[in-house]
Motif scaffolding. Structure first.
Motif, PDB file in Angstrom:
ATOM      1  N   LEU A  24       0.853  -1.195   0.000  1.00  0.00           N
ATOM      2  CA  LEU A  24       0.000   0.000   0.000  1.00  0.00           C
ATOM      3  C   LEU A  24       0.888   1.244   0.000  1.00  0.00           C
ATOM      4  O   LEU A  24       1.846   1.325   0.782  1.00  0.00           O
ATOM      5  N   GLU A  25       0.556   2.214  -0.843  1.00  0.00           N
ATOM      6  CA  GLU A  25       1.394   3.411  -0.958  1.00  0.00           C
ATOM      7  C   GLU A  25       0.546   4.676  -1.022  1.00  0.00           C
ATOM      8  O   GLU A  25      -0.491   4.715  -1.697  1.00  0.00           O
ATOM      9  N   ASN A  43       4.584  21.986  -9.424  1.00  0.00           N
ATOM     10  CA  ASN A  43       3.763  20.779  -9.551  1.00  0.00           C
ATOM     11  C   ASN A  43       3.592  20.097  -8.205  1.00  0.00           C
ATOM     12  O   ASN A  43       4.562  19.952  -7.449  1.00  0.00           O
ATOM     13  N   SER A  44       2.364  19.703  -7.916  1.00  0.00           N
ATOM     14  CA  SER A  44       2.079  18.875  -6.748  1.00  0.00           C
ATOM     15  C   SER A  44       1.313  17.650  -7.209  1.00  0.00           C
ATOM     16  O   SER A  44       0.361  17.763  -7.999  1.00  0.00           O
ATOM     17  N   ASN A  45       1.751  16.471  -6.754  1.00  0.00           N
ATOM     18  CA  ASN A  45       1.117  15.227  -7.176  1.00  0.00           C
ATOM     19  C   ASN A  45       0.905  14.306  -5.976  1.00  0.00           C
ATOM     20  O   ASN A  45       1.629  14.395  -4.977  1.00  0.00           O
ATOM     21  N   ARG A  46      -0.063  13.451  -6.131  1.00  0.00           N
ATOM     22  CA  ARG A  46      -0.297  12.416  -5.120  1.00  0.00           C
ATOM     23  C   ARG A  46      -0.585  11.094  -5.824  1.00  0.00           C
ATOM     24  O   ARG A  46      -1.465  11.024  -6.685  1.00  0.00           O
ATOM     25  N   ALA A  47       0.196  10.085  -5.486  1.00  0.00           N
ATOM     26  CA  ALA A  47      -0.017   8.740  -6.009  1.00  0.00           C
ATOM     27  C   ALA A  47      -0.489   7.865  -4.859  1.00  0.00           C
ATOM     28  O   ALA A  47       0.178   7.768  -3.822  1.00  0.00           O
ATOM     29  N   THR A  65      -4.184  -1.486  -8.031  1.00  0.00           N
ATOM     30  CA  THR A  65      -5.439  -0.739  -8.067  1.00  0.00           C
ATOM     31  C   THR A  65      -5.290   0.589  -7.336  1.00  0.00           C
ATOM     32  O   THR A  65      -4.455   0.726  -6.434  1.00  0.00           O
ATOM     33  N   ASN A  66      -6.122   1.559  -7.719  1.00  0.00           N
ATOM     34  CA  ASN A  66      -6.219   2.820  -6.980  1.00  0.00           C
ATOM     35  C   ASN A  66      -7.288   2.755  -5.894  1.00  0.00           C
ATOM     36  O   ASN A  66      -7.375   3.654  -5.050  1.00  0.00           O
ATOM     37  N   THR A  68      -8.349   1.487  -2.680  1.00  0.00           N
ATOM     38  CA  THR A  68      -7.780   0.815  -1.513  1.00  0.00           C
ATOM     39  C   THR A  68      -8.804   0.595  -0.399  1.00  0.00           C
ATOM     40  O   THR A  68      -8.425   0.253   0.727  1.00  0.00           O
ATOM     41  N   ASP A  69     -10.089   0.798  -0.684  1.00  0.00           N
ATOM     42  CA  ASP A  69     -11.112   0.373   0.262  1.00  0.00           C
ATOM     43  C   ASP A  69     -11.091  -1.153   0.361  1.00  0.00           C
ATOM     44  O   ASP A  69     -10.612  -1.832  -0.563  1.00  0.00           O
ATOM     45  N   PRO A  70     -11.584  -1.716   1.440  1.00  0.00           N
ATOM     46  CA  PRO A  70     -11.533  -3.176   1.595  1.00  0.00           C
ATOM     47  C   PRO A  70     -12.079  -3.946   0.392  1.00  0.00           C
ATOM     48  O   PRO A  70     -11.474  -4.935  -0.043  1.00  0.00           O
ATOM     49  N   GLN A  71     -13.199  -3.495  -0.152  1.00  0.00           N
ATOM     50  CA  GLN A  71     -13.775  -4.215  -1.288  1.00  0.00           C
ATOM     51  C   GLN A  71     -12.916  -4.076  -2.541  1.00  0.00           C
ATOM     52  O   GLN A  71     -12.788  -5.006  -3.344  1.00  0.00           O
ATOM     53  N   GLY A  72     -12.299  -2.892  -2.713  1.00  0.00           N
ATOM     54  CA  GLY A  72     -11.424  -2.692  -3.857  1.00  0.00           C
ATOM     55  C   GLY A  72     -10.189  -3.581  -3.778  1.00  0.00           C
ATOM     56  O   GLY A  72      -9.753  -4.154  -4.789  1.00  0.00           O
ATOM     57  N   LEU A  73      -9.622  -3.714  -2.593  1.00  0.00           N
ATOM     58  CA  LEU A  73      -8.476  -4.589  -2.416  1.00  0.00           C
ATOM     59  C   LEU A  73      -8.847  -6.054  -2.634  1.00  0.00           C
ATOM     60  O   LEU A  73      -8.083  -6.830  -3.231  1.00  0.00           O
ATOM     61  N   LEU A  74     -10.037  -6.440  -2.174  1.00  0.00           N
ATOM     62  CA  LEU A  74     -10.483  -7.816  -2.382  1.00  0.00           C
ATOM     63  C   LEU A  74     -10.656  -8.127  -3.870  1.00  0.00           C
ATOM     64  O   LEU A  74     -10.266  -9.204  -4.335  1.00  0.00           O
ATOM     65  N   ARG A  75     -11.219  -7.160  -4.624  1.00  0.00           N
ATOM     66  CA  ARG A  75     -11.374  -7.371  -6.074  1.00  0.00           C
ATOM     67  C   ARG A  75     -10.007  -7.549  -6.740  1.00  0.00           C
ATOM     68  O   ARG A  75      -9.829  -8.412  -7.603  1.00  0.00           O
ATOM     69  N   CYS A  76      -9.058  -6.724  -6.337  1.00  0.00           N
ATOM     70  CA  CYS A  76      -7.718  -6.810  -6.912  1.00  0.00           C
ATOM     71  C   CYS A  76      -7.061  -8.142  -6.557  1.00  0.00           C
ATOM     72  O   CYS A  76      -6.428  -8.787  -7.403  1.00  0.00           O
ATOM     73  N   ALA A  77      -7.219  -8.582  -5.304  1.00  0.00           N
ATOM     74  CA  ALA A  77      -6.635  -9.857  -4.867  1.00  0.00           C
ATOM     75  C   ALA A  77      -7.237 -11.031  -5.630  1.00  0.00           C
ATOM     76  O   ALA A  77      -6.524 -11.960  -6.036  1.00  0.00           O
TER      77      ALA A  77
END
Length: 460
Positions: A24-25, A43-47, A65-66, A68-77
């Motif tokens: 996680l980053e 320039n200002s950026n956020r990744a 994935t962008n 990082t909610d629990p469901q988003g992480l589960l889909r990626c996994a």
């Protein structure tokens, strides 16, 4: 959060994988460029995102994935797991535990606490100093960038690690012209620290002055003669020779696949007796330092070559399985969008015992390479070609003239054996290194060294 991440690891292992990892980053960066004395860009950026990796034997699957909610992480996994799907036994992750880690690197002046006006003032100091060197300086570009990277690394072996990396770097490019030709000088110091950099390590005025002086010196230098000759390579950025021509060939990225000239040579003599080379991620607040690598493993001081004998390779977790050797805390990546692999950190030739002035005085006719620029290398063969951005011709042991257009050509394995003198003053220089896991900050370093014979490209 740990329970949620453990569930994501279980999902990644649900189709038979034997190892899973989440990276996680959240990385905030800020950059200002001063061009022609005026602020050109801000320039200002956020990744923000996560990468999930699954091992199945010696194969690896990576998804990111962008979300990082629990469901988003589960889909990626589950997406990563679907690429394994061998129907084998399914593992589950043990409880996640935070191990004892080295103390965090100190940051005294956080980038977000420093006003933009003050940042621009540092750039103006470098710009003014560069222009004051000579009326022949026709253009100066200065930049200042800072980043704050927060990472969380967990894996199915029960690891849970959090870390924050704050980096700061200034760069100055000065261009000198006589109306017919142009030459460039470049300086770019940085460190793993906040804006205390300018109190403790870096003088912006000196950065600008050094860049401009190189440009002016090279503008009036004659072309370098070509030939085979002794070469003295100065400290600091001279270390790029070892980094490129030898360091990459000691990374498991090459060694594990038999694509390195140094394969199967552990315990063998590969360099002169006076050469000891080290890759160290623990050095205090250095540009390439890390508290833990991007696989969550504490970094270390890894002696690659000791008194000419090859002792270690730089090894990441996956290639450790391929090589049947332990990982060395060398797993690195640019961001969550890339899987890690073996990479350098602060890589340098250790200080020796030779007098620097005597090194030149006893070399006869040759080249003194004060600064090195870009180049290319083939890790499989170690054959390299590097530009000399600031060089001087030596006649009968005396520096007689700056020269331009020089390049150093050779084979890393041969050059290591040709080193016959190693100086006492080791310095480091900062750079960005590109490989299959992206562009990462690294230090290159060495004391002044002398190579008995080396091919110098130039005017025939």
């Amino acid at each position: 959060m740990k329970d949620s991440l453990r569930g994501v690891l279980d999902a990644a292992l649900s189709t038979g994988g034997d190892f899973a990892e989440i990276f996680l980053e959240d990385n905030r960066t800020h950059a200002i460029q001063l061009l022609g004395g005026h602020v050109e860009t801000v320039n200002s950026n956020r990744a923000h995102g996560a990468g999930i990796r699954v091992f199945h034997g010696l194969n690896a699957v990576y998804a990111y994935t962008n979300d990082t909610d629990p469901q988003g992480l589960l889909r990626c996994a589950r997406q990563a797991a679907s690429a394994v799907a061998d129907g084998g036994s399914v593992q589950t992750a043990p409880p996640l535990v935070s191990p004892q880690l080295p103390a965090p690197f100190v940051c005294l002046q956080h980038p977000s606490d420093v006003a933009g006006k003050r940042k621009v003032e540092y750039l103006r100091q470098a710009d003014a100093a560069a222009r004051a060197v000579s009326a022949e300086i026709e253009q100066v570009s200065c930049s200042l960038s800072d980043s704050e990277q927060e990472v969380t690394i967990v894996n199915s072996e029960g690891l849970y690690v959090e870390d924050t990396r704050i980096r700061l770097r200034m760069a100055c490019v000065a261009i000198a012209s006589d109306g017919k030709e142009k030459q460039q000088g470049h300086e770019a110091p940085g460190a793993l620290m906040g804006y205390e950099l300018f109190a403790d390590r870096v003088d912006p005025t000196q950065v600008g002055r050094d860049a401009a002086q190189t440009a002016v010196t090279m503008l009036h230098a004659p072309e370098c003669p070509a030939g085979v000759m002794p070469v003295v390579i100065d400290n600091g950025f001279g270390g790029v020779i070892f980094h490129e021509a030898c360091g990459h060939s000691l990374e498991a990225t090459s060694v594990a696949f038999g694509m390195s000239v140094f394969c199967d040579k552990l315990g063998q003599k590969i360099a002169a007796d006076c050469v000891t080379a080290i890759d160290d991620g623990t050095l205090s607040n250095e540009w390439g330092s890390l508290r833990v690598d991007d696989e969550g493993m504490p970094t270390n001081r890894l002696v690659l070559i000791e008194n000419g004998i090859l002792n270690n390779y730089m090894i990441d977790k996956l290639n450790a399985k391929r090589m049947k050797m332990p990982p060395t805390g060398s797993g690195r990546r640019q961001s969550y969008a890339l899987a890690p692999t073996s990479r350098m950190r602060n890589t340098y030739i250790a200080a020796g015992n030779d007098d620097e002035a005597a090194m030149i005085a006893t070399m006869g006719d040759g080249l003194y390479a004060k600064k090195l620029g870009g180049g290319s290398v083939d890790p499989a063969t170690g054959i390299f070609n590097f530009a000399v951005s600031e060089g001087y011709l030596v006649k009968d042991g005396k520096i007689v003239s700056p020269v331009r257009g020089a390049s150093l050509i050779g084979k890393g394995a041969d050059i290591l054996l040709q080193i016959d003198r190693v100086g006492r003053d080791m310095k480091m220089a900062q750079g960005m290194c590109g490989s299959i896991s992206g562009s990462i900050p690294v230090n290159v370093g060495q004391p002044m060294i002398r190579v008995k014979q080396m091919t110098v490209g130039g005017r025939v």
